[in-house]
Write an enzyme that holds these catalytic residues in place. Structure first.
Site, PDB file in Angstrom:
ATOM      1  CE  LYS A 136      -4.397   1.146   0.214  1.00 27.04           C
ATOM      2  NZ  LYS A 136      -5.603   0.446  -0.280  1.00 27.04           N
ATOM      3  CG  ASP A 176      -7.317   3.467  -0.864  1.00 24.08           C
ATOM      4  OD1 ASP A 176      -7.831   2.344  -0.809  1.00 24.08           O
ATOM      5  OD2 ASP A 176      -7.349   4.260   0.107  1.00 24.08           O
TER       6      ASP A 176
HETATM    7  P1  NDP Z   1     -12.995   7.884  -2.572  1.00 22.96           P
HETATM    8  O1  NDP Z   1     -11.934   8.879  -2.358  1.00 22.96           O
HETATM    9  O2  NDP Z   1     -13.563   7.689  -3.916  1.00 22.96           O
HETATM   10  O3  NDP Z   1     -14.213   8.162  -1.566  1.00 22.96           O
HETATM   11  C1  NDP Z   1     -14.024   8.232  -0.177  1.00 22.96           C
HETATM   12  C2  NDP Z   1     -15.333   8.612   0.484  1.00 22.96           C
HETATM   13  O4  NDP Z   1     -15.168   8.494   1.887  1.00 22.96           O
HETATM   14  C3  NDP Z   1     -15.752  10.053   0.212  1.00 22.96           C
HETATM   15  O5  NDP Z   1     -17.141  10.129   0.190  1.00 22.96           O
HETATM   16  C4  NDP Z   1     -15.180  10.793   1.428  1.00 22.96           C
HETATM   17  O6  NDP Z   1     -15.858  11.995   1.738  1.00 22.96           O
HETATM   18  C5  NDP Z   1     -15.419   9.767   2.521  1.00 22.96           C
HETATM   19  N1  NDP Z   1     -14.484   9.962   3.618  1.00 22.96           N
HETATM   20  C6  NDP Z   1     -13.128  10.059   3.540  1.00 22.96           C
HETATM   21  N2  NDP Z   1     -12.612  10.275   4.766  1.00 22.96           N
HETATM   22  C7  NDP Z   1     -13.657  10.310   5.613  1.00 22.96           C
HETATM   23  C8  NDP Z   1     -13.787  10.503   7.016  1.00 22.96           C
HETATM   24  N3  NDP Z   1     -12.714  10.690   7.783  1.00 22.96           N
HETATM   25  N4  NDP Z   1     -15.041  10.463   7.540  1.00 22.96           N
HETATM   26  C9  NDP Z   1     -16.134  10.270   6.769  1.00 22.96           C
HETATM   27  N5  NDP Z   1     -16.065  10.095   5.440  1.00 22.96           N
HETATM   28  C10 NDP Z   1     -14.846  10.102   4.879  1.00 22.96           C
HETATM   29  O7  NDP Z   1     -12.390   6.501  -2.001  1.00 22.96           O
HETATM   30  P2  NDP Z   1     -12.845   5.005  -2.317  1.00 22.96           P
HETATM   31  O8  NDP Z   1     -14.301   4.935  -2.504  1.00 22.96           O
HETATM   32  O9  NDP Z   1     -11.936   4.474  -3.353  1.00 22.96           O
HETATM   33  O10 NDP Z   1     -12.432   4.283  -0.950  1.00 22.96           O
HETATM   34  C11 NDP Z   1     -13.317   4.191   0.158  1.00 22.96           C
HETATM   35  C12 NDP Z   1     -12.867   3.059   1.066  1.00 22.96           C
HETATM   36  O11 NDP Z   1     -12.841   1.817   0.341  1.00 22.96           O
HETATM   37  C13 NDP Z   1     -11.449   3.216   1.638  1.00 22.96           C
HETATM   38  O12 NDP Z   1     -11.401   2.632   2.927  1.00 22.96           O
HETATM   39  C14 NDP Z   1     -10.607   2.387   0.688  1.00 22.96           C
HETATM   40  O13 NDP Z   1      -9.415   1.942   1.273  1.00 22.96           O
HETATM   41  C15 NDP Z   1     -11.566   1.211   0.437  1.00 22.96           C
HETATM   42  N6  NDP Z   1     -11.278   0.441  -0.762  1.00 22.96           N
HETATM   43  C16 NDP Z   1     -11.253   1.042  -2.001  1.00 22.96           C
HETATM   44  C17 NDP Z   1     -11.020   0.278  -3.124  1.00 22.96           C
HETATM   45  C18 NDP Z   1     -11.107   0.846  -4.492  1.00 22.96           C
HETATM   46  O14 NDP Z   1     -11.082   0.044  -5.446  1.00 22.96           O
HETATM   47  N7  NDP Z   1     -11.238   2.144  -4.672  1.00 22.96           N
HETATM   48  C19 NDP Z   1     -10.692  -1.161  -3.008  1.00 22.96           C
HETATM   49  C20 NDP Z   1     -10.849  -1.705  -1.687  1.00 22.96           C
HETATM   50  C21 NDP Z   1     -11.099  -0.910  -0.610  1.00 22.96           C
HETATM   51  P3  NDP Z   1     -15.442  13.392   1.003  1.00 22.96           P
HETATM   52  O15 NDP Z   1     -16.018  13.292  -0.365  1.00 22.96           O
HETATM   53  O16 NDP Z   1     -16.047  14.430   1.869  1.00 22.96           O
HETATM   54  O17 NDP Z   1     -13.944  13.419   0.994  1.00 22.96           O
END
Ligand code: NDP
Length: 453
Positions: A136, A176
């Site tokens: 990562k 991510d």
């Molecule tokens: P994105 O950046 O596309 O979206 C993240 C989302 O989470 C946004 O809505 C963001 O809000 C919100 N967020 C971030 N930090 C916080 C916080 N501290 N409190 C509340 N909401 C928060 O990321 P992904 O969708 O890609 O990833 C989301 C999760 O899924 C992560 O844990 C990631 O590690 C996991 N993941 C992702 C994969 C992928 O293929 N993308 C694969 C496997 C796991 P805002 O818009 O306000 O920033």
């Protein structure tokens, strides 16, 4: 007892000794401690029945990354000011394949967060049945409020250091939090320029230059396929169920879209500032509006639609629902959220984000016998399709969307079967135990085969 050496007669004592050593060796890394403790507590009873793993100190070796690389990322903003961030790559374990795992750009990124993510990635990647190790990386760079050109300059500078540590058979990063198709493209473009080779070194690329169909959708879709498998296995389904989805980024959007297509009712989505409550359920129109806002890194507070009520500063977990899908970030469900969910009739929690539930919340769900689908299994669809992107790149081929989607379904079903195989006890499946042991065995056996190294 020394830092690296534990002798104990039973899993509980071993766990205590192991964690004391781990905390001492990795001070100030609470997220990493949390992830290691959760894995150790479920794995140790199994490991105690298979002494070869204890004797070879596999757990101690597995919690020490192969290497952690950190570096300076210097770039110039639109005003001409010089900016400095820190970049990282944690190459955790490559026993069963090249390091594989995303890059996160978020101000909360530090070594502890990336070590927890890299550690969990080892188990997740093993569960996919594909030959990929765990890694990562990322940076404390915050893409919010930055212009496209600033993001481009940052990505290019980041890759100018990272490129020497990665390669299509060495380490293959992906996206991510904060890293989507745009950032992957900037980084891939820079890599290509530096090495003068066109090679599948990053996944999540655009379809025009080696990306795979369904990669964008894969984590969210895979989460829902896994949930369907788990519910079917227990004589239930998603049809007509009320669901909460947290986050509104990549994973949340496609999880919500798949839930809608299966006739489930999504009544909440959220972001880092608040929650959208949608009494009558998410619609295609609402999801399109959410997608558009997030593409431009805007808060959900800006959404104007009579079908959605915005609740500033609130998480979704106090809303009545059948199932919850945390898809935002780590530790977004703590014990009080777990209690609120359970009291409001929630029957299951399936993790789209990595480590979204604290260990106390997980224990509470288990005590109350909720379905619990851990991230290592439930969100493995994204990395699985990334591995298929690597295969397509190395073969010089591109499979169509239908083909990739059916492979994703099959992989999620195989992951579910592995969880049942290792997690079923007295007619009930503990998916957490199943995922941890199922992910562990292949990696541990490969490590044993390599001898002491
Ligand atoms: P994105 O950046 O596309 O979206 C993240 C989302 O989470 C946004 O809505 C963001 O809000 C919100 N967020 C971030 N930090 C916080 C916080 N501290 N409190 C509340 N909401 C928060 O990321 P992904 O969708 O890609 O990833 C989301 C999760 O899924 C992560 O844990 C990631 O590690 C996991 N993941 C992702 C994969 C992928 O293929 N993308 C694969 C496997 C796991 P805002 O818009 O306000 O920033």
């Amino acid at each position: 007892m020394s830092d690296f050496f534990c002798i104990a007669d039973n899993p509980k004592e071993y766990h205590e000794c192991f964690m004391q050593g781990l905390v001492k060796r990795n001070p100030g890394e609470p997220e990493f401690h949390q992830a290691a403790s959760e894995v150790a507590s479920t794995l140790l009873p199994y490991v105690f029945d298979h002494k070869k793993y204890i004797e070879a100190k596999i757990l101690e070796r597995l919690t020490e990354p192969d290497r952690v690389i950190s570096f300076r990322v210097c770039w110039e903003d639109d005003k001409g000011d010089v900016r400095v961030n820190r970049g990282y790559r944690v190459q955790f374990n490559n026993s069963i394949g090249p390091y594989k795992g995303g890059l996160r750009f978020h101000p909360s990124v530090n070594q502890s967060v990336l070590k927890f993510l890299g550690f969990e990635q080892i188990f997740k990647n093993s569960l996919t049945t594909l030959p990929i190790g765990g890694g990562k990386g990322g940076s404390d760079f915050d893409p919010k409020g930055k212009s496209d050109r600033e993001i481009m300059r940052f990505c290019q500078s980041f890759m100018t250091e990272l490129y020497r540590h990665i390669g299509e058979n060495t380490d293959v990063p992906a996206g991510d939090i904060g890293v989507g198709a745009k950032e992957v493209s900037y980084m891939f473009g820079q890599y290509k320029r530096l090495v003068n080779r066109f090679t599948g070194v990053l996944t999540g690329k655009g379809l025009e230059f080696g990306g795979s169909h369904i990669r964008t959708e894969a984590t969210g879709y895979g989460l829902i396929y896994f949930t369907m498998n788990a519910l079917e296995h227990n004589g239930d389904s998603l049809d007509g169920k009320v669901c909460l989805v947290s986050g509104s980024g990549n994973v949340a959007q496609y999880a919500a879209q798949k839930l809608m297509s299966l006739n489930a009712k999504v009544v909440a989505m959220s972001d880092s500032r608040g929650t959208l409550y949608m009494k009558n359920g998410l619609t295609v129109e609402l999801l399109d509006q959410i997608r558009e806002l997030k593409l431009n890194r805007q808060p959900l507070a800006k959404l104007e639609n009579p079908g959605a009520e915005y609740r500033e500063g609130q998480k979704p977990w106090g809303i009545e629902a059948d199932f919850a899908f945390p898809c935002a970030t780590q530790n977004e469900i703590d014990l009080s959220d777990a209690k609120a969910l359970t009291e409001n009739g929630c029957k299951g929690v399936f993790e789209g984000a990595n480590m979204p539930c604290t260990n106390e919340a997980i224990e509470y769900f288990q005590e109350k016998e909720l379905f619990f689908g851990p991230a290592k299994a439930a969100n493995a669809g994204g990395v699985a399709i990334s591995a298929l992107e690597m295969s397509q790149n190395s073969m010089g081929m591109s499979w169509d969307a239908e083909n990739v989607d059916s492979r994703l379904k099959q992989i999620m079903s195989d992951i579910h079967k592995t969880c049942v195989l290792y997690g079923e006890k007295n007619g009930r499946t503990c998916y957490l135990t199943g995922a941890n042991i199922g992910g562990f065995v292949k990696v541990a056996d490969a490590m044993l085969a390599y001898g002491i190294n």
